[in-house]
Design a protein around this motif. Structure first.
Motif, PDB file in Angstrom:
ATOM      1  N   ASP A   5       8.527   2.479   7.336  1.00 20.20           N
ATOM      2  CA  ASP A   5       8.453   3.877   7.764  1.00 20.20           C
ATOM      3  C   ASP A   5       9.103   4.790   6.732  1.00 20.20           C
ATOM      4  N   GLU A   6       8.290   5.630   6.114  1.00 18.86           N
ATOM      5  CA  GLU A   6       8.782   6.583   5.114  1.00 18.86           C
ATOM      6  C   GLU A   6       7.847   7.784   5.097  1.00 18.86           C
ATOM      7  N   LYS A   7       8.421   8.967   5.179  1.00 17.41           N
ATOM      8  CA  LYS A   7       7.612  10.192   5.237  1.00 17.41           C
ATOM      9  C   LYS A   7       7.204  10.709   3.854  1.00 17.41           C
ATOM     10  N   SER A   8       8.025  10.499   2.854  1.00 13.67           N
ATOM     11  CA  SER A   8       7.773  11.040   1.521  1.00 13.67           C
ATOM     12  C   SER A   8       6.749  10.195   0.763  1.00 13.67           C
ATOM     13  N   ASP A   9       5.689  10.836   0.292  1.00 16.37           N
ATOM     14  CA  ASP A   9       4.676  10.108  -0.470  1.00 16.37           C
ATOM     15  C   ASP A   9       5.246   9.530  -1.762  1.00 16.37           C
ATOM     16  N   VAL A  10       6.108  10.286  -2.437  1.00 19.38           N
ATOM     17  CA  VAL A  10       6.721   9.817  -3.685  1.00 19.38           C
ATOM     18  C   VAL A  10       7.609   8.603  -3.419  1.00 19.38           C
ATOM     19  N   LYS A  11       8.376   8.662  -2.364  1.00 17.61           N
ATOM     20  CA  LYS A  11       9.259   7.528  -2.012  1.00 17.61           C
ATOM     21  C   LYS A  11       8.413   6.308  -1.636  1.00 17.61           C
ATOM     22  N   CYS A  12       7.300   6.519  -0.965  1.00 14.86           N
ATOM     23  CA  CYS A  12       6.405   5.405  -0.617  1.00 14.86           C
ATOM     24  C   CYS A  12       5.913   4.703  -1.881  1.00 14.86           C
ATOM     25  N   VAL A  13       5.553   5.468  -2.894  1.00 13.39           N
ATOM     26  CA  VAL A  13       5.120   4.873  -4.163  1.00 13.39           C
ATOM     27  C   VAL A  13       6.263   4.085  -4.780  1.00 13.39           C
TER      28      VAL A  13
ATOM     29  N   VAL B  15       7.526  -5.204  -8.268  1.00 17.78           N
ATOM     30  CA  VAL B  15       8.484  -5.553  -9.318  1.00 17.78           C
ATOM     31  C   VAL B  15       9.391  -6.696  -8.857  1.00 17.78           C
ATOM     32  N   ALA B  16       9.821  -6.653  -7.594  1.00 16.26           N
ATOM     33  CA  ALA B  16      10.727  -7.667  -7.047  1.00 16.26           C
ATOM     34  C   ALA B  16      10.018  -8.968  -6.690  1.00 16.26           C
ATOM     35  N   GLY B  17       8.701  -8.978  -6.743  1.00 17.11           N
ATOM     36  CA  GLY B  17       7.950 -10.181  -6.392  1.00 17.11           C
ATOM     37  C   GLY B  17       7.729 -10.356  -4.899  1.00 17.11           C
ATOM     38  N   VAL B  18       8.023  -9.320  -4.131  1.00 18.78           N
ATOM     39  CA  VAL B  18       7.801  -9.349  -2.683  1.00 18.78           C
ATOM     40  C   VAL B  18       6.328  -9.094  -2.368  1.00 18.78           C
ATOM     41  N   ALA B  19       5.641  -8.397  -3.274  1.00 18.64           N
ATOM     42  CA  ALA B  19       4.210  -8.142  -3.148  1.00 18.64           C
ATOM     43  C   ALA B  19       3.532  -8.558  -4.450  1.00 18.64           C
ATOM     44  N   ASP B  20       2.263  -8.944  -4.318  1.00 18.69           N
ATOM     45  CA  ASP B  20       1.489  -9.371  -5.488  1.00 18.69           C
ATOM     46  C   ASP B  20       0.615  -8.261  -6.047  1.00 18.69           C
ATOM     47  N   VAL B  21       0.168  -7.367  -5.162  1.00 14.53           N
ATOM     48  CA  VAL B  21      -0.829  -6.359  -5.530  1.00 14.53           C
ATOM     49  C   VAL B  21      -0.383  -5.007  -4.994  1.00 14.53           C
ATOM     50  N   LEU B  22      -0.585  -3.970  -5.797  1.00 24.10           N
ATOM     51  CA  LEU B  22      -0.281  -2.601  -5.411  1.00 24.10           C
ATOM     52  C   LEU B  22      -1.586  -1.867  -5.151  1.00 24.10           C
ATOM     53  N   MET B  23      -1.607  -1.068  -4.087  1.00 29.32           N
ATOM     54  CA  MET B  23      -2.805  -0.287  -3.754  1.00 29.32           C
ATOM     55  C   MET B  23      -2.414   1.153  -3.481  1.00 29.32           C
ATOM     56  N   LYS B  24      -3.232   2.076  -3.944  1.00 23.73           N
ATOM     57  CA  LYS B  24      -3.028   3.501  -3.712  1.00 23.73           C
ATOM     58  C   LYS B  24      -3.579   3.888  -2.351  1.00 23.73           C
ATOM     59  N   GLY B  25      -2.776   4.608  -1.599  1.00 22.41           N
ATOM     60  CA  GLY B  25      -3.227   5.168  -0.340  1.00 22.41           C
ATOM     61  C   GLY B  25      -3.534   6.647  -0.519  1.00 22.41           C
ATOM     62  N   LEU B  26      -3.030   7.465   0.372  1.00 17.65           N
ATOM     63  CA  LEU B  26      -3.338   8.896   0.399  1.00 17.65           C
ATOM     64  C   LEU B  26      -2.594   9.697  -0.670  1.00 17.65           C
ATOM     65  N   VAL B  27      -1.652   9.120  -1.335  1.00 16.50           N
ATOM     66  CA  VAL B  27      -0.853   9.819  -2.345  1.00 16.50           C
ATOM     67  C   VAL B  27      -1.740  10.263  -3.514  1.00 16.50           C
TER      68      VAL B  27
ATOM     69  N   LYS C 142       1.146  11.382  -8.744  1.00 22.14           N
ATOM     70  CA  LYS C 142       2.386  10.805  -8.192  1.00 22.14           C
ATOM     71  C   LYS C 142       2.339   9.280  -8.238  1.00 22.14           C
ATOM     72  N   TYR C 143       1.191   8.723  -7.941  1.00 20.60           N
ATOM     73  CA  TYR C 143       1.006   7.269  -7.977  1.00 20.60           C
ATOM     74  C   TYR C 143       1.242   6.734  -9.387  1.00 20.60           C
ATOM     75  N   MET C 144       0.632   7.377 -10.367  1.00 16.13           N
ATOM     76  CA  MET C 144       0.772   6.929 -11.751  1.00 16.13           C
ATOM     77  C   MET C 144       2.201   7.112 -12.264  1.00 16.13           C
ATOM     78  N   ARG C 145       2.874   8.180 -11.848  1.00 13.08           N
ATOM     79  CA  ARG C 145       4.279   8.359 -12.246  1.00 13.08           C
ATOM     80  C   ARG C 145       5.135   7.185 -11.774  1.00 13.08           C
ATOM     81  N   GLY C 146       4.874   6.707 -10.567  1.00 16.37           N
ATOM     82  CA  GLY C 146       5.621   5.559 -10.059  1.00 16.37           C
ATOM     83  C   GLY C 146       5.337   4.294 -10.839  1.00 16.37           C
TER      84      GLY C 146
ATOM     85  N   VAL D  37       0.848  -1.191   0.000  1.00 16.44           N
ATOM     86  CA  VAL D  37       0.000   0.000   0.000  1.00 16.44           C
ATOM     87  C   VAL D  37       0.888   1.246   0.000  1.00 16.44           C
ATOM     88  N   ALA D  38       0.797   2.020  -1.079  1.00 17.71           N
ATOM     89  CA  ALA D  38       1.616   3.216  -1.248  1.00 17.71           C
ATOM     90  C   ALA D  38       1.020   4.391  -0.479  1.00 17.71           C
TER      91      ALA D  38
END
Length: 161
Positions: free
Chosen positions: A72-80, A88-100, A104-108, A22-23
């Motif tokens: 723990d990350e304060k930057s919304d862009v870095k979170c994305v 991408v690394a296969g550590v997660a299966d699904v990406l979800m948009k949070g408050l960003v 910014k979400y689409m750029r990531g 969750v970004a």
């Protein structure tokens, strides 16, 4: 046959838990939705966001913080960037948009070097709608992204399945 949104949940549960990234997941709406999906047995969530804010929102909304892995990350862009990298690394299966914000979400996601979008891909989206007075779900695609895809674009979109 799937005829209701609740049927989608039943089918998803049969597939087993998905690892969710969750970004910038630190607002009450996102945390409540992710927590409900966790309680339903659908996801193992990792939240990328400011830990202190996440903890406070969880306390205020009676959400069990132990349901989440928190990066723990304060930057919304870095979170994305981190959430996309997890997929991408296969550590997660699904990406979800949070408050960003969506831009910014689409750029990531669309980042050519580190994003999820394939080279020369065609952007697409699908919405599933349930109308109580209608006997089945309605699926609508590309109403705002590519409202009139040509044949080659349609072929690429079908290939994403």
């Amino acid at each position: 046959m799937i005829q209701h949104l609740t049927d989608i949940v039943v089918e998803a549960r049969k597939k087993g838990k998905k690892r969710l990234a969750v970004a910038y997941g630190q607002d009450s709406h996102t945390l409540e939705a992710v927590y409900n999906a966790y309680k339903e047995g659908l996801v193992e969530p990792t939240l990328f966001g400011e830990k202190a804010v996440i903890e406070q929102v969880c306390r205020e909304n009676d959400i069990d913080i132990n349901a989440f892995t928190i990066v723990d990350e304060k930057s919304d862009v870095k979170c994305v960037q981190l959430a996309v990298a997890a997929v991408v690394a296969g550590v997660a299966d699904v990406l979800m948009k949070g408050l960003v914000s969506t831009d910014k979400y689409m750029r990531g996601i669309l980042n050519k070097e580190a994003g999820l979008f394939p080279p020369k891909g065609v952007l697409s989206h699908v919405s599933v709608i349930e109308i109580p007075s209608y006997h089945k779900l309605i699926t609508v695609s590309d109403v705002a992204v590519i409202p009139l895809p040509d044949f080659k674009q349609k072929q690429k979109q079908i290939g994403y399945l």
